[in-house]
Design a protein around this motif. Structure first.
Motif, short mmCIF file in Angstrom:
data_model
loop_
_atom_site.label_atom_id
_atom_site.label_comp_id
_atom_site.label_asym_id
_atom_site.label_seq_id
_atom_site.Cartn_x
_atom_site.Cartn_y
_atom_site.Cartn_z
N LYS A 199 0.81 -1.22 0.00
CA LYS A 199 0.00 0.00 0.00
C LYS A 199 0.85 1.27 0.00
O LYS A 199 0.44 2.30 -0.54
CB LYS A 199 -0.93 0.00 1.21
CG LYS A 199 -2.05 -0.99 1.10
CD LYS A 199 -2.94 -0.94 2.32
CE LYS A 199 -4.00 -2.04 2.21
NZ LYS A 199 -4.87 -2.05 3.38
N ARG B 217 1.58 2.26 -3.71
CA ARG B 217 0.50 2.35 -4.70
C ARG B 217 0.27 3.78 -5.16
O ARG B 217 0.57 4.73 -4.44
CB ARG B 217 -0.79 1.77 -4.11
CG ARG B 217 -0.71 0.28 -3.90
CD ARG B 217 -1.98 -0.29 -3.36
NE ARG B 217 -1.76 -1.67 -2.94
CZ ARG B 217 -2.58 -2.35 -2.18
NH1 ARG B 217 -3.68 -1.79 -1.73
NH2 ARG B 217 -2.30 -3.58 -1.85
N ASP B 218 -0.29 3.92 -6.35
CA ASP B 218 -0.65 5.22 -6.93
C ASP B 218 0.55 6.14 -7.15
O ASP B 218 0.43 7.35 -7.09
CB ASP B 218 -1.71 5.93 -6.07
CG ASP B 218 -3.02 5.16 -6.02
OD1 ASP B 218 -3.41 4.59 -7.07
OD2 ASP B 218 -3.64 5.12 -4.95
N TYR C 161 3.08 0.75 -13.44
CA TYR C 161 3.10 1.09 -14.87
C TYR C 161 4.54 1.07 -15.38
O TYR C 161 4.81 0.50 -16.44
CB TYR C 161 2.47 2.46 -15.11
CG TYR C 161 2.46 2.83 -16.57
CD1 TYR C 161 1.40 2.45 -17.37
CD2 TYR C 161 3.52 3.52 -17.15
CE1 TYR C 161 1.39 2.76 -18.72
CE2 TYR C 161 3.52 3.83 -18.49
CZ TYR C 161 2.45 3.45 -19.27
OH TYR C 161 2.44 3.74 -20.59
N ASN D 132 -11.95 -4.35 -10.70
CA ASN D 132 -10.67 -3.66 -10.49
C ASN D 132 -10.43 -2.68 -11.65
O ASN D 132 -9.64 -2.92 -12.55
CB ASN D 132 -9.55 -4.68 -10.39
CG ASN D 132 -8.27 -4.08 -9.88
OD1 ASN D 132 -8.07 -2.88 -9.96
ND2 ASN D 132 -7.40 -4.92 -9.37
N VAL D 133 -11.10 -1.55 -11.58
CA VAL D 133 -11.07 -0.57 -12.66
C VAL D 133 -9.68 0.03 -12.82
O VAL D 133 -9.23 0.26 -13.94
CB VAL D 133 -12.12 0.54 -12.41
CG1 VAL D 133 -12.06 1.61 -13.48
CG2 VAL D 133 -13.52 -0.07 -12.35
N LYS D 134 -8.97 0.26 -11.73
CA LYS D 134 -7.62 0.83 -11.82
C LYS D 134 -6.70 -0.08 -12.63
O LYS D 134 -5.94 0.38 -13.47
CB LYS D 134 -7.02 1.06 -10.43
CG LYS D 134 -7.51 2.30 -9.77
CD LYS D 134 -6.71 2.56 -8.50
CE LYS D 134 -7.07 3.88 -7.89
NZ LYS D 134 -6.23 4.19 -6.73
N SER D 135 -6.77 -1.38 -12.38
CA SER D 135 -5.92 -2.31 -13.12
C SER D 135 -6.33 -2.37 -14.58
O SER D 135 -5.48 -2.46 -15.46
CB SER D 135 -5.98 -3.71 -12.50
OG SER D 135 -5.31 -3.72 -11.26
N GLN D 136 -7.61 -2.29 -14.85
CA GLN D 136 -8.08 -2.29 -16.23
C GLN D 136 -7.54 -1.07 -16.97
O GLN D 136 -7.06 -1.19 -18.10
CB GLN D 136 -9.61 -2.28 -16.28
CG GLN D 136 -10.24 -3.57 -15.83
CD GLN D 136 -11.75 -3.50 -15.83
OE1 GLN D 136 -12.34 -2.65 -16.50
NE2 GLN D 136 -12.38 -4.37 -15.08
N LYS D 137 -7.60 0.10 -16.36
CA LYS D 137 -7.10 1.32 -16.98
C LYS D 137 -5.59 1.23 -17.20
O LYS D 137 -5.09 1.65 -18.25
CB LYS D 137 -7.43 2.54 -16.12
CG LYS D 137 -8.90 2.84 -16.03
CD LYS D 137 -9.45 3.24 -17.37
CE LYS D 137 -10.92 3.56 -17.26
NZ LYS D 137 -11.55 3.76 -18.55
N LEU D 138 -4.88 0.70 -16.24
CA LEU D 138 -3.43 0.54 -16.36
C LEU D 138 -3.10 -0.33 -17.57
O LEU D 138 -2.26 0.02 -18.39
CB LEU D 138 -2.85 -0.08 -15.09
CG LEU D 138 -1.38 -0.41 -15.17
CD1 LEU D 138 -0.56 0.70 -14.54
CD2 LEU D 138 -1.08 -1.71 -14.49
N ASN E 65 -3.80 1.41 -20.84
CA ASN E 65 -2.74 2.38 -21.13
C ASN E 65 -1.47 1.71 -21.63
O ASN E 65 -0.66 2.34 -22.33
CB ASN E 65 -2.43 3.22 -19.90
CG ASN E 65 -3.53 4.20 -19.56
OD1 ASN E 65 -4.31 4.58 -20.42
ND2 ASN E 65 -3.62 4.60 -18.31
#
Length: 50
Positions: free
Chosen positions: A3, A6-7, A12, A35-41, A44
């Motif tokens: 944690k 993260r962010d 990436y 897990n939207v964050k992982s999908q966006k990553l 990208n």
């Protein structure tokens, strides 16, 4: 990832570098639909069909 890290763009950076140096043409990735964050990553990074 821990944690505390993260962010910060580290995942990436690591994945981007790994994909550039790997001799791989096809890579299959599974990610939880919630897990939207992982999908966006992954989007990208050029993954399709998420």
């Amino acid at each position: 990832m821990n944690k505390d890290f993260r962010d910060k763009g580290l995942v990436y950076a690591v994945l981007s570098h790994s994909l550039r140096v790997a001799d791989t043409r096809i890579l299959t990735v599974w990610v939880d639909e919630r897990n939207v964050k992982s999908q966006k990553l992954l989007e990208n990074l050029g993954f399709e069909g998420l």
